[in-house]
Design a protein around this motif. Structure first.
Motif, mmCIF file in Angstrom:
data_model
loop_
_atom_site.group_PDB
_atom_site.id
_atom_site.type_symbol
_atom_site.label_atom_id
_atom_site.label_comp_id
_atom_site.label_asym_id
_atom_site.label_seq_id
_atom_site.Cartn_x
_atom_site.Cartn_y
_atom_site.Cartn_z
ATOM 1 N N PRO A 3 11.989 13.176 -1.037
ATOM 2 C CA PRO A 3 11.772 12.643 0.326
ATOM 3 C C PRO A 3 10.332 12.301 0.783
ATOM 4 N N PRO A 4 10.074 11.226 1.713
ATOM 5 C CA PRO A 4 8.631 11.057 2.059
ATOM 6 C C PRO A 4 8.198 12.264 2.974
ATOM 7 N N ILE A 5 7.112 12.573 2.922
ATOM 8 C CA ILE A 5 6.216 13.419 3.634
ATOM 9 C C ILE A 5 5.949 12.802 5.024
ATOM 10 N N GLY A 35 0.894 -1.104 0.105
ATOM 11 C CA GLY A 35 -0.280 0.264 0.038
ATOM 12 C C GLY A 35 0.720 1.150 -0.034
ATOM 13 N N LYS A 36 2.256 1.041 0.146
ATOM 14 C CA LYS A 36 3.133 2.381 0.241
ATOM 15 C C LYS A 36 3.168 3.023 -1.151
ATOM 16 N N LYS A 37 3.187 4.143 -1.427
ATOM 17 C CA LYS A 37 3.481 4.766 -2.589
ATOM 18 C C LYS A 37 4.894 5.727 -2.246
ATOM 19 N N VAL A 38 5.833 5.760 -3.266
ATOM 20 C CA VAL A 38 7.190 6.068 -3.123
ATOM 21 C C VAL A 38 7.375 7.288 -4.504
ATOM 22 N N MET A 39 7.462 8.539 -4.363
ATOM 23 C CA MET A 39 7.840 9.348 -5.236
ATOM 24 C C MET A 39 8.992 9.456 -5.800
ATOM 25 N N TYR A 40 9.334 9.720 -7.022
ATOM 26 C CA TYR A 40 10.540 9.805 -7.608
ATOM 27 C C TYR A 40 10.554 10.738 -8.891
ATOM 28 N N HIS A 41 11.645 11.898 -9.191
ATOM 29 C CA HIS A 41 11.676 12.399 -10.471
ATOM 30 C C HIS A 41 12.730 11.960 -11.327
ATOM 31 N N VAL A 42 12.397 12.290 -12.784
ATOM 32 C CA VAL A 42 13.368 11.818 -13.636
ATOM 33 C C VAL A 42 13.282 13.056 -14.893
ATOM 34 N N LYS A 43 14.384 13.221 -15.461
ATOM 35 C CA LYS A 43 14.404 14.251 -16.243
ATOM 36 C C LYS A 43 15.546 13.651 -17.385
#
Length: 590
Positions: A587-589, A567-575
């Motif tokens: 970073p997690p909130i 159920g965890k959601k982890v965010m990440y940025h790509v360019k």
């Protein structure tokens, strides 16, 4: 060459001149002869002792369950080109011993057939196909023989090159009919695999599909011998079980006034679930409804009207593939296979498991199932229902105190009998509680005991047992939120260092800053598992694939959201900047 392949007399087909003469006689309608054996009279020739029922519906029912010799004789250009060994008689002996009653042998003829008139097929290739077909029949298996990848290689061009393609198709079936005319009735012919037609309107496609099926029927029946009463399998466009296309096939079959015809379609489940795209991570109501509706259509369109159905390919498009991480979660896949077996019996159809080879179901080298537990579920579904549950894992977050956790049982007509850990039966009221017969709650005390030192990953595996069918396994998993680190790469791949901490990757969402979907499948925010991203658990990484990276807009920040089964959601940025790609953890909130 399979060294276990037993010595076997190679039955010789007619020479090229004799074959062409037979083809000419068939075209002229002069090949029939009262001196030829009647249908089924040559059973001993192929070694089969199967008594084929006279009624088509009964004969096809006797073929259940079925299996595909995939990626073998249909491989391009040759039998071993796609990584499988040559088929030997022991393969078919194994299949029969495992409970299969028929095999579909897909064959691609293009590399062995002249592309110009008279479109002759190599004798050696015909003889090899005959050898494999006869080995299967000698093990008392029905056989479905077809024209396979020719469908997209050259048959699909019939809309723009009609006369040449139809002449080649007719010549191919003329030669196949001549070569196999005296085989027993345990051999079935299938017109063509998953046909599609380039640059044609819907009306033209309907007309072309009807033309191919009826031409196939006319040629085979005119060839005489065993082909006069052989069961012939006719397909929809693409093998698709949509109502419109099945109605078209029904119209064709009825127009032929032949009681020995069989309808065929394929079924690979609801597409988002089958390949894990568009959020299809679970065998949910949408996937279940898709299956129920498809098999009901088969039953109502054909079976209820006296026409048998052979589902020539059955499975999941992305499962199993032991060369890659599993894109379909195991328990969710088991629920699908259990359900499809039940639907098969309700609809009264016969289904053929699509097996692409050694990396999937049956290891063609060892002749052992690659995943015996999976096959146990498939085989059990042939006769009975088994209970399942809402999921096959209970997640315990390591940083949090252990509390009671639950799953919902899908009883499927069974009765819950208890919960076991190995040989130890858990105690109801202390270790678990059952509410309303279906809601199973594991106590905090039991989970504390079962999780032990709380190492990341699976700490214990429980078995929920029922009044019939197979037990359902529930894994007790300790995890914490996964951690992703910064990365650099290029459009050929971006490897993101990942601490999974016991969790399992389910899906990836991709969005541009303006909220629009990023990735090659921009009709959904959820990108396709393995095709665009893939977990690498042994090396602690998530790999972004070139199909995804090369599709990104240059210079724009993309936010990825990795969904995990906990159920965890982890965010990440790509360019992406030219050929270079950078990845930055978010970073997690707290």
């Amino acid at each position: 060459m399979d060294i276990r392949q037993p010595a076997h007399h190679r039955r010789r087909g007619p020479g090229r001149l004799a074959g062409l003469l037979m083809a000419l006689l068939v075209v002229l309608g002069l090949s029939g002869s009262t001196a030829l054996a009647s249908p089924g009279a040559t059973a001993q020739q192929a070694g089969s002792t199967v008594k084929v029922p006279a009624r088509a519906m009964d004969a096809v029912a006797a073929m259940q369950p079925s299996w595909n010799l995939g990626n073998t004789l249909d491989a391009i250009p040759d039998e071993t080109s796609w990584g499988n060994p040559k088929a030997g008689r022991e393969l078919f002996k194994t299949l029969r011993a495992e409970g299969f009653r028929s095999v579909r042998i897909p064959v691609t003829w293009s590399a062995h057939q002249s592309a110009t008139a008279p479109y002759a097929v190599d004798d050696a290739y015909v003889n090899r196909v005959k050898q494999v077909v006869d080995w299967a029949q000698a093990e008392n298996l029905y056989v479905v023989l077809n024209v396979h990848h020719d469908s997209w290689q050259w048959i699909s061009k019939i809309s723009s090159d009609h006369d040449k393609v139809l002449a080649r198709y007719d010549a191919l079936w003329t030669q196949i009919s001549a070569a196999f005319r005296d085989e027993p009735r345990t051999l079935l012919f299938e017109s063509v695999n998953e046909p599609g037609f380039d640059d044609a309107t819907a009306a033209q496609k309907t007309q072309l599909m009807n033309e191919l099926n009826t031409s196939f029927h006319k040629i085979v029946r005119a060839s005489g011998g065993g082909n006069k009463g052989r069961l012939l399998v006719l397909t929809t466009q693409g093998g698709t079980p949509s109502q419109v296309l099945m109605d078209d096939l029904y119209t064709t079959i009825k127009s032929l006034h032949d009681s020995n015809l069989v309808a065929t379609v394929h079924y690979y489940s609801w597409y988002p679930f089958s390949v894990n795209i568009a959020g299809g991570t679970h065998y949910d109501e949408a996937a279940q409804s898709d299956l129920n509706d498809a098999f009901a259509r088969m039953r109502d369109t054909f079976v209820a009207r006296g026409i048998p159905v052979y589902v020539g390919e059955l499975g999941l498009l992305g499962y199993p593939d032991h060369n890659h991480p599993s894109r379909v979660e195991r328990g969710e896949a088991l629920k699908y296979y259990e359900h499809v077996g039940h639907a098969t019996r309700l609809a009264g159809v016969t289904t053929a498991l699509w097996d692409p080879g050694t990396w999937a179901y049956l290891n063609r080298e060892t002749l052992k199932w690659t995943d015996p537990a999976l096959m146990a579920w498939i085989k059990s579904s042939w006769t009975i229902r088994s209970a399942t549950a809402s999921f096959d894992k209970v997640f315990l977050e390591k940083k949090e105190p252990i509390t009671a956790k639950g799953v919902t049982l899908n009883l499927n007509g069974t009765t819950f009998r208890g919960l076991w850990h190995g040989e130890t039966k858990l105690v109801e009221g202390r270790d678990y509680t059952l509410f309303d017969k279906t809601r199973l709650i594991l106590s905090a005390g039991a989970l504390t005991r079962l999780s032990g030192d709380r190492d990341y990953g699976v700490n214990a595996t429980l078995q929920a047992r029922f009044s019939r069918g197979l037990p359902w396994q529930i894994e007790v998993v300790t995890y914490d939120e996964p951690v992703l680190s910064d990365a650099t790469g290029n459009t050929d791949a971006l490897t993101i260092p990942t601490q999974y901490k016991g969790d399992v990757l389910a899906a990836m969402e991709a969005r541009y800053g303006d909220g629009s979907n990023a990735g090659p499948k921009d009709w959904t925010v959820y990108q396709e598992f393995n095709a665009t991203f893939s977990p690498d658990y042994p090396n602690g990484a998530i790999i972004l694939q070139p199909e995804f990276l090369k599709s990104l807009r240059d210079g724009e920040l993309v936010t990825l959201t990795f969904n995990f089964y906990s159920g965890k959601k982890v965010m990440y940025h790509v360019k992406k900047s030219g050929d270079s790609v950078t990845g930055t953890h978010v970073p997690p909130i707290s």
